[in-house]
Design an enzyme around this catalytic site. Structure first.
Site, short mmCIF file in Angstrom:
data_model
loop_
_atom_site.label_atom_id
_atom_site.label_comp_id
_atom_site.label_asym_id
_atom_site.label_seq_id
_atom_site.Cartn_x
_atom_site.Cartn_y
_atom_site.Cartn_z
N HIS A 176 82.25 -52.24 43.57
CA HIS A 176 82.97 -52.97 43.70
C HIS A 176 83.91 -52.74 41.57
O HIS A 176 84.63 -52.67 41.33
CB HIS A 176 82.40 -54.52 43.40
CG HIS A 176 81.15 -54.83 42.01
ND1 HIS A 176 79.68 -54.36 42.69
CD2 HIS A 176 81.41 -55.21 41.08
CE1 HIS A 176 79.52 -54.58 41.37
NE2 HIS A 176 80.42 -55.07 40.80
N ASP A 217 77.28 -51.58 48.34
CA ASP A 217 77.77 -52.13 47.33
C ASP A 217 77.66 -50.07 46.18
O ASP A 217 77.07 -50.72 45.15
CB ASP A 217 77.61 -52.76 46.57
CG ASP A 217 78.89 -53.58 45.09
OD1 ASP A 217 79.12 -52.63 45.15
OD2 ASP A 217 78.08 -53.91 44.54
N SER A 255 77.34 -53.78 35.75
CA SER A 255 77.34 -52.81 37.47
C SER A 255 77.75 -51.92 38.04
O SER A 255 77.79 -51.06 36.42
CB SER A 255 79.05 -53.91 37.50
OG SER A 255 78.69 -54.89 37.63
#
Length: 264
Positions: free
Chosen positions: A50, A98, A189
């Site tokens: 992402h 992910d 992230s």
């Protein structure tokens, strides 16, 4: 450094915590500023999918980062040649696979401050002690750190994690320490969860507000290992996933190198 890492791992509690989540929180943890990543060879980097889904984006990687307020002698900046996103990636109603592989245009220069971490030989298990590193915020609305931070946590079983996130599948896993006030948050992230010099997970999501009383979600690197190795070996199979073009904006990936500054 290796001995210190082993001691920290040995002292972690390897028991399943007893808890019950009362509600399913919305997700947080999105890449505020440059996303993170982890070096797994002299030319490949792992990050969260992402973080790198912009179809017209140009990426460069900064290696050897510790204090991001200025230029350090350990820094190496290398352009990304190609982005590979896992073919089963999803980040809408549910989060799955992910993870992305970045191929660098040139090989890194390995030294005492820049070197890759290993891919896992075994799967994550309940109670596995993990070391997280990154520059992300501690909670929503708080500025990210400029100096690399370290956090210790433990993996929990998939069934326990599904109490908070019922849609979760085996491509992901959760970490959670009931008595801890630390959590991953915005700006983390793509960063790594490490165990015994292997990258076991990639930071993916947390509860909205980065609430430490709820689990944090990671991509299971072991579950994606065959795909990662196929990409790194230049496989032409469809498992290597779609690649993204790289012409336009510059986004620097600050890499969390567990071998560089893991315990500062």
């Amino acid at each position: 450094m290796v001995l210190l890492f082993a001691v920290l791992c040995g002292c972690a509690v390897a028991l399943e915590p007893a808890f019950k989540f009362d509600w399913t929180p919305p997700l947080e943890v999105i890449p505020h500023g440059p996303p993170r990543g982890v070096l797994v060879s002299d030319q490949f980097v792992l990050t969260a999918a992402h973080c790198v889904t912009k179809s017209r984006a140009k990426y460069s990687v900064l290696l050897g980062g510790h204090d991001l307020t200025g230029r350090e002698e350990s820094h190496q900046i290398i352009d990304v040649e190609k982005v590979f996103i896992h073919p089963n990636y999803s980040f809408e109603k549910s989060v799955s696979s992910d993870i992305a592989v970045l191929k660098l245009k040139t090989k890194i220069k390995m030294n005492s401050k820049v070197s890759p971490i290993h891919l896992p030989k075994d799967n994550v298990y309940t109670g596995m002690p993990l070391v997280l590193t990154g520059w992300g915020a501690t909670k929503t609305g708080v500025q990210s750190f400029s100096v690399l931070q370290v956090m210790s946590t433990s993996a929990i079983g998939l069934n326990h994690c599904k109490q908070a996130f019922p849609w979760l599948d085996s491509s992901m896993f959760c970490v959670y320490v009931p008595e801890s006030s630390s959590t991953v948050c915005n700006g983390d992230s793509g960063g790594p969860a490490a165990y015994n010099n292997s990258v076991m997970g990639i930071v993916s999501f947390a509860a909205k507000g980065c609430l430490p009383e709820y689990p944090q979600g990671f991509t299971n690197v072991f579950a994606a290992k065959n795909w990662i190795e196929n990409v790194m070996e230049g496989s032409e199979r469809s498992a290597s996933g779609p690649s993204l073009p790289i012409p336009c904006t510059l986004l620097v990936l600050f890499l969390v190198l567990v071998l560089v500054y893991p315990f500062l």
